[in-house]
Scaffold this active site. Structure first.
Site, PDB file in Angstrom:
ATOM      1  N   LEU A  69      -0.262 -13.757   0.399  1.00  0.00           N
ATOM      2  CA  LEU A  69      -0.377 -13.686  -1.056  1.00  0.00           C
ATOM      3  C   LEU A  69       0.637 -14.569  -1.758  1.00  0.00           C
ATOM      4  O   LEU A  69       0.331 -15.166  -2.797  1.00  0.00           O
ATOM      5  CB  LEU A  69      -0.193 -12.238  -1.513  1.00  0.00           C
ATOM      6  CG  LEU A  69      -1.359 -11.290  -1.267  1.00  0.00           C
ATOM      7  CD1 LEU A  69      -0.927  -9.845  -1.528  1.00  0.00           C
ATOM      8  CD2 LEU A  69      -2.550 -11.648  -2.151  1.00  0.00           C
TER       9      LEU A  69
ATOM     10  N   ASP B 111      16.385 -14.887   2.219  1.00  0.00           N
ATOM     11  CA  ASP B 111      16.145 -13.634   2.936  1.00  0.00           C
ATOM     12  C   ASP B 111      16.526 -12.513   1.984  1.00  0.00           C
ATOM     13  O   ASP B 111      17.714 -12.319   1.683  1.00  0.00           O
ATOM     14  CB  ASP B 111      17.002 -13.590   4.198  1.00  0.00           C
ATOM     15  CG  ASP B 111      16.815 -12.316   5.008  1.00  0.00           C
ATOM     16  OD1 ASP B 111      16.185 -11.360   4.499  1.00  0.00           O
ATOM     17  OD2 ASP B 111      17.314 -12.264   6.150  1.00  0.00           O
TER      18      ASP B 111
ATOM     19  N   ASN C 260       7.566 -10.852  -4.252  1.00  0.00           N
ATOM     20  CA  ASN C 260       6.400 -10.666  -3.393  1.00  0.00           C
ATOM     21  C   ASN C 260       6.760 -10.234  -1.976  1.00  0.00           C
ATOM     22  O   ASN C 260       5.960  -9.560  -1.317  1.00  0.00           O
ATOM     23  CB  ASN C 260       5.606 -11.979  -3.333  1.00  0.00           C
ATOM     24  CG  ASN C 260       4.552 -11.984  -2.249  1.00  0.00           C
ATOM     25  OD1 ASN C 260       3.521 -11.324  -2.359  1.00  0.00           O
ATOM     26  ND2 ASN C 260       4.806 -12.718  -1.166  1.00  0.00           N
TER      27      ASN C 260
ATOM     28  N   TYR D 240       5.807   3.234   3.575  1.00  0.00           N
ATOM     29  CA  TYR D 240       5.321   2.139   2.728  1.00  0.00           C
ATOM     30  C   TYR D 240       4.946   2.627   1.323  1.00  0.00           C
ATOM     31  O   TYR D 240       5.421   2.068   0.324  1.00  0.00           O
ATOM     32  CB  TYR D 240       4.150   1.433   3.405  1.00  0.00           C
ATOM     33  CG  TYR D 240       3.617   0.260   2.606  1.00  0.00           C
ATOM     34  CD1 TYR D 240       4.349  -0.920   2.510  1.00  0.00           C
ATOM     35  CD2 TYR D 240       2.386   0.323   1.958  1.00  0.00           C
ATOM     36  CE1 TYR D 240       3.881  -2.009   1.779  1.00  0.00           C
ATOM     37  CE2 TYR D 240       1.909  -0.742   1.224  1.00  0.00           C
ATOM     38  CZ  TYR D 240       2.656  -1.914   1.139  1.00  0.00           C
ATOM     39  OH  TYR D 240       2.189  -2.983   0.411  1.00  0.00           O
TER      40      TYR D 240
ATOM     41  N   LYS E 262       6.876   1.609  -2.319  1.00  0.00           N
ATOM     42  CA  LYS E 262       6.198   0.980  -3.448  1.00  0.00           C
ATOM     43  C   LYS E 262       6.220   1.881  -4.694  1.00  0.00           C
ATOM     44  O   LYS E 262       6.224   1.380  -5.826  1.00  0.00           O
ATOM     45  CB  LYS E 262       4.763   0.627  -3.062  1.00  0.00           C
ATOM     46  CG  LYS E 262       4.681  -0.517  -2.040  1.00  0.00           C
ATOM     47  CD  LYS E 262       5.343  -1.787  -2.534  1.00  0.00           C
ATOM     48  CE  LYS E 262       5.115  -2.958  -1.579  1.00  0.00           C
ATOM     49  NZ  LYS E 262       5.701  -4.217  -2.079  1.00  0.00           N
TER      50      LYS E 262
ATOM     51  N   THR F 259      -3.925  -9.817   5.200  1.00  0.00           N
ATOM     52  CA  THR F 259      -2.710 -10.600   5.434  1.00  0.00           C
ATOM     53  C   THR F 259      -2.020 -10.075   6.680  1.00  0.00           C
ATOM     54  O   THR F 259      -2.387  -9.025   7.223  1.00  0.00           O
ATOM     55  CB  THR F 259      -1.718 -10.494   4.248  1.00  0.00           C
ATOM     56  OG1 THR F 259      -1.246  -9.142   4.163  1.00  0.00           O
ATOM     57  CG2 THR F 259      -2.365 -10.911   2.930  1.00  0.00           C
TER      58      THR F 259
END
Length: 235
Positions: free
Chosen positions: A13, A53, A79, A160, A164, A193
């Protein structure tokens, strides 16, 4: 000329977002943890490479100095992210989630995002039309996760989505603290991805749509929101 930095942009992305924003006339810094992969990606697109990084303070500080020396920054796209699947591509379930697994996830997805944002805020506040786009996920929505029958409800992982959800709160708090910057979280959708072991159902072209749109938000655009390509999402 709008100058944009995209973290984790040597593939997926981030790469597609860089391609689209370059086509829209932006000067794009392609952030990449790996210098050689970043160089190849930047050369392919005609972007500027910045080795970055997000988990390393010195790397982020050096990147900020490099961008400042070149003239400044208008748009930051956070991103870079990880999902932390097992070697065979499976989601780490609640039963197998450990504190260390959570720590690894938050180090990139949350602490890395804050680290980069903090480093580049001085540059963004000098811009006439500053923008921050935080790439989140539909899995971050507590409303959707707690609604039986929704796709988010069926996702078995803990780390995860939690990371988020934290990104969404960080977005809201930064948007309140810096009303002169358009700051939004976006949900690109289930995109194919490396992050999800290429199990996604969307193309990167489809997934990058909302990132590119919000990266071009003007002074009158929304801020402090959570959006997909189809509109606002529930928190």
């Amino acid at each position: 000329m709008t100058t944009t930095l995209i973290t984790g942009a040597n593939k997926g992305l981030g790469f597609e977002t860089a391609r689209r924003l370059l086509a829209a006339g932006h000067t794009v810094y392609l952030g990449s943890r790996d210098a050689e992969r970043g160089r190849l990606a930047a050369e392919r697109l005609g972007a500027r490479l910045v080795v970055l990084d997000v988990t390393d303070d010195e790397s982020v500080a050096a990147a900020a100095k490099a961008v400042e020396a070149d003239g400044g920054l208008d748009v930051l796209v956070n991103n870079a992210g990880v999902e932390g699947r097992t070697e065979d591509g499976a989601v780490v379930t609640a039963a197998d989630t450990t504190g260390e697994h959570m720590r690894t996830m938050f180090e990139t997805n949350v602490f890395g995002l804050v680290r980069v944002t903090h480093a580049f805020l001085p540059l963004l506040t000098r811009s006439a039309a500053p923008v921050i786009v935080n790439v989140s996920s539909g899995l971050a929505s507590v409303t959707s996760a707690s609604t039986p029958g929704s796709p988010t409800h069926f996702y078995p992982g803990v780390a995860y989505p939690a990371s988020k959800t934290a990104v969404n709160m960080v977005t809201v708090q930064y948007a309140k603290a810096f009303p002169g910057i358009r700051i939004n979280a976006v949900e690109p959708g289930y995109t194919k991805t490396d992050l999800n072991a290429n199990t996604g159902t969307q193309t990167v072209e489809e997934g990058a749509e909302i990132i590119v749109r919000m990266a071009q938000a003007g002074p009158g655009g929304p801020t402090g929101g959570f959006f997909s390509a189809h509109g606002p999402l529930p928190w």
